[in-house]
Design a protein around this motif. Structure first.
Motif, short mmCIF file in Angstrom:
data_model
loop_
_atom_site.label_atom_id
_atom_site.label_comp_id
_atom_site.label_asym_id
_atom_site.label_seq_id
_atom_site.Cartn_x
_atom_site.Cartn_y
_atom_site.Cartn_z
N ASN A 133 0.82 -1.22 0.00
CA ASN A 133 0.00 0.00 0.00
C ASN A 133 0.85 1.26 0.00
N SER A 134 1.96 1.21 -0.71
CA SER A 134 2.84 2.36 -0.83
C SER A 134 3.15 2.58 -2.31
N MET A 135 3.83 3.69 -2.63
CA MET A 135 4.17 3.97 -4.02
C MET A 135 5.60 4.49 -4.13
N ASN A 136 6.52 3.87 -3.44
CA ASN A 136 7.91 4.29 -3.48
C ASN A 136 8.74 3.25 -4.21
N ASP A 137 9.47 3.68 -5.21
CA ASP A 137 10.46 2.85 -5.87
C ASP A 137 9.87 1.53 -6.38
N ASN A 138 10.24 0.39 -5.74
CA ASN A 138 9.73 -0.90 -6.21
C ASN A 138 8.52 -1.34 -5.39
N GLU A 139 7.64 -0.40 -5.09
CA GLU A 139 6.45 -0.69 -4.28
C GLU A 139 5.19 -0.34 -5.06
N VAL A 140 4.09 -1.00 -4.72
CA VAL A 140 2.80 -0.71 -5.35
C VAL A 140 1.80 -0.32 -4.27
N ASP A 141 0.75 0.37 -4.72
CA ASP A 141 -0.21 0.96 -3.79
C ASP A 141 -1.35 0.00 -3.46
N PHE A 142 -1.01 -1.26 -3.22
CA PHE A 142 -2.01 -2.23 -2.77
C PHE A 142 -1.29 -3.40 -2.13
N GLY A 143 -2.01 -4.15 -1.31
CA GLY A 143 -1.51 -5.40 -0.75
C GLY A 143 -2.17 -6.57 -1.45
N LEU A 144 -1.72 -7.79 -1.12
CA LEU A 144 -2.28 -9.00 -1.71
C LEU A 144 -3.05 -9.77 -0.65
N SER A 145 -4.24 -10.22 -0.97
CA SER A 145 -5.04 -10.97 -0.02
C SER A 145 -4.65 -12.44 -0.02
N GLY A 146 -4.37 -12.97 1.16
CA GLY A 146 -4.05 -14.39 1.28
C GLY A 146 -5.23 -15.29 0.99
N ASN A 147 -6.43 -14.73 0.95
CA ASN A 147 -7.63 -15.52 0.63
C ASN A 147 -7.89 -15.62 -0.86
N GLY A 148 -7.03 -14.96 -1.65
CA GLY A 148 -7.20 -14.96 -3.09
C GLY A 148 -7.23 -13.55 -3.63
#
Length: 733
Positions: free
Chosen positions: A241-256
């Motif tokens: 959930n960030s937007m720095n360098d090699n980061e994206v503005d979301f997380g991944l859900s372990g439920n799919g």
């Protein structure tokens, strides 16, 4: 419709960060090297660097100019007096935090700080803190630079490294070939992540791409971002959930969840959809970039995907050898069928798995062994000859291949610095499925006590000897003493007890190099004072406070009834975690000698290690109850919960018999277990076993022995189908 409406606004905002020059100045940042893996600079170093250029028609004195990677610290490094650039002249400054920053003019200048290959910024300030030039970049392709083209005036693009020479743009590959290659949505620790793979033989620009998850909210890649090719064609993106360098503005859900990759115009490049994830296990394409998606038992962010090959294990390895030994590695077939490993590859490098090709029709027998020796993998038959490192941590890899192509299935092991002619071996603990790869009593590659190297090479594998124990062991750990006020964590009463299990004094330093002392590592860090010696059969305590504080020391001795003869050392740095941690004891090996490039470096050899826990199968009664963890048998392998108990502290009290109780060692082969123990002649012993320590069933007798000498051994051949079995030796007068 929602995505299309969002994109124009999102991109117009992000474009403000691509490049900013707030004050026209004559000196500019011309080339930046942020991921240098192999390029050697003129001074012989492999360092990141930045190239400045004087873009004006007159000479410029750079005294007072500064470089930084942080807007909050604009004068992180100030260019020394006496540095002047004539028109169009360039200046290369190293960006190496491992070396001191330059404070005077010289042939090679170093700013003393490093920049991140995953993305960073670099600012050049003129005197008066006037921003002369600035560049902000995302992930970088290994061994490529970003440089202005034309020099000094053009925009930044991907270039070949050309320090103090004209910038040369490189040809880029196609974004269309990129794949989302691996993802981790339920990490055991840390952030979610996914990996991009570039199968193109050329590096690819990522600027302008964006990613989405199930929410379809776009997260754009940072400016001046690239992915390498070949072995460097893998890039980890952090989903936090960030937007720095090699980061994206979301997380991944372990439920799919899903991960989508799109061009700037909204056209898709790749997308993966996945269901519920297993904790600590990633998923990915196998082989890399293919349509086949598997659970990956070896998560490899930023590297080629791998799956552990379950049929073979690294059973023994020798990395520090002198005649009549040489480096060697032994593999054990843990299945009931022979395995043909002909055409597979052996290596010590994750980035170069094809160093030695195993000869065709090399068969590992069912429950049997195969050994490879240094004259093979470091000889003319090897594509890239190698030997194992004995002074640094190293790895060994056996990679499955079909018709010369790697399948991604691998057998691997990591090992530490080693003592001379001491091998590492696999030791199964009492915890099902758990093992340790540790120093052994003696090498057991099939020829014991060889007279020559040639004789040693005839060995085809054998059962491992017992693990090496001592001469000093970690004997007692107080990791969670009761809180004094019921709230505050009581670190003052923590301690680690060491025991000399031999009848000779042990110097806790290298007698040939007395300045090199033994030390504790892990949860507690402590270097023993110079010329410290642990008495024969003696104990010593290491504590969290300074023993020079006599009030604290006297209170501690009173608290635990510590004899005045027991030495107490400290303070150690760190804390023994209440939930579990590792305590390690290391000794110095002789320093590396010339003509080695690391001459003077001191390897440290592990003497003992304990990964304790406050939960079963470790005795939980040591967690905050006033009890400590105590070793049951000082001369048996220590990093196994079965050898520890929780009982009232005995800090600094020499064990009865000086710790020289009955030694029990257990060695397992494919078809049997051998229980060896020291004995007293004429005394009777019963070897008993149990398949479940939690069961109320009685211990079963395996064998009874009337000792005829100083040692005895009993073999258990009835282990077929057993996941684990526990043994004990009972002595009778």
């Amino acid at each position: 419709m929602r995505l299309a409406a969002l994109l124009p606004v999102f991109f117009s905002i992000f474009s403000l960060a691509v490049f900013t020059t707030t004050h026209a100045q004559s000196v500019r940042i011309n080339e930046v090297f942020a991921d240098n893996k192999t390029n050697v600079f003129s001074d012989g170093s492999i360092s990141d660097w930045v190239e400045l250029v004087n873009n004006s028609p007159t000479a410029v004195n750079l005294s007072g100019y500064s470089l930084t990677d942080s807007a909050a610290a604009p004068q992180k490094w100030i260019i020394p007096n006496g540095v002047t650039l004539v028109p169009q002249q360039t200046l290369v400054v190293l960006l190496d935090s491992s070396r001191p920053a330059s404070t005077s003019a010289g042939a090679v200048l170093n700013a003393g700080f490093s920049i991140k290959a995953t993305g960073d910024r670099l600012d050049l300030y003129a005197p008066g803190l006037v921003l002369s030039d600035s560049v902000r970049f995302g992930p970088q392709a290994a061994n490529y630079t970003i440089g202005r083209f034309p020099d000094g005036s053009g925009d930044f693009t991907l270039t070949r490294p050309t320090p103090n020479s004209i910038n040369v743009p490189t040809t880029l590959g196609s974004q269309a070939t990129l794949r989302i290659n691996e993802w981790m949505a339920s990490p055991s620790s840390g952030n979610d992540w996914f990996e991009i793979y570039n199968p193109d033989p050329l590096p690819v620009q990522l600027t302008g791409l964006y990613f989405t998850d199930n929410g379809n909210v776009p997260s754009q890649v940072a400016p001046l971002s690239y992915i390498g090719a070949g072995l460097d064609g893998f890039l980890q993106m952090i989903a936090d959930n960030s937007m720095n360098d090699n980061e994206v503005d979301f997380g991944l859900s372990g439920n799919g969840d899903s991960i989508g990759m799109f061009r700037s115009d909204g056209s898709p490049i790749d997308r993966v959809q996945f269901g519920a994830q297993q904790a600590g296990i990633s998923q990915g394409r196998m082989p890399d970039g293919s349509d086949s998606i598997l659970n990956l038992t070896i998560p490899t962010p930023g590297d080629s995907n791998l799956i552990r090959y379950e049929g073979l294990v690294v059973n023994e390895l020798l990395s520090h050898s002198d005649p009549p030994y040489e480096d060697a590695v032994e593999f054990l077939n843990v299945t009931d069928a022979a395995i043909n490993i002909g055409g597979w590859y052996l290596s010590d490098s994750r980035n170069d798995l094809k160093r030695y090709r195993i000869p065709d029709n090399t068969i590992v027998p069912a429950r049997g062994y195969v050994v490879f020796y240094q004259h093979q993998f470091n000889g003319p038959a090897a594509a890239t000859p190698f030997s194992f490192s004995s002074a640094y941590e190293d790895e060994v890899y056996l990679s499955q291949a079909v018709n010369g192509n790697l399948t991604g299935y691998i057998v691997e092991e990591t090992f530490e610095p080693a003592a001379n002619n001491v091998s590492f071996g696999r030791v199964n603990t009492s915890v099902p499925g758990d093992y340790k790869f540790v120093a052994m009593e003696r090498p057991t590659f099939g020829v014991n006590n060889p007279g020559t190297v040639e004789q040693f090479r005839t060995g085809t594998g054998a059962e491992n000897s017992p693990p090496r124990v001592g001469p000093v062991v970690i004997n007692e750990i107080m990791y969670n003493p009761p809180s004094v006020d019921g709230v505050t964590d009581n670190t003052t009463d923590e301690f680690i007890e060491l025991l000399n299990i031999t009848s000779q004094p042990v110097p806790l330093f290298d007698p040939a190099n007395p300045a090199n002392q033994w030390r504790l590592q892990g949860a507690a860090s402590f270097t023993f004072p110079a010329n410290t010696t642990l008495a024969a059969n003696g104990v010593a305590l290491v504590v969290s406070f300074d023993p020079a504080d006599t009030t604290a020391l006297n209170a501690f001795r009173t608290q635990y009834n510590v004899p005045t003869s027991t030495p107490v050392y400290g303070p150690y740095v760190g804390k023994l975690s209440n939930s579990g941690d590792e305590v390690e004891l290391y000794r110095p090996d002789p320093p590396q000698l010339p003509p080695r490039p690391d001459a003077g470096f001191v390897p440290y050899i592990r003497v003992d290690k304990v990964n304790y826990s406050d939960a079963a199968p470790w005795p939980a009664e040591a967690d905050g109850t006033g009890n400590s963890l105590q070793r049951r048998n000082a001369q048996a392998f220590g990093n196994d919960p079965v050898n520890w108990q929780a009982t009232a502290p005995t800090a600094g009290q020499v064990p009865t018999g000086g710790g020289s109780g009955t030694t029990v060692q257990i060695a397992r082969s494919a078809n049997s277990v051998t229980i060896s123990f020291n004995t007293t002649a004429g005394r009777s012993y019963t070897v008993q076993y149990k398949d479940d320590l939690g069961s109320t069933a009685a211990w079963q007798t395996l064998s009874s022995v009337t000792a005829a000498g100083a040692s005895a051994s009993v073999q258990d051949t009835n282990i077929s189908g057993r996941a684990h079995r526990f043994y004990r030796v009972v002595s009778q007068p």
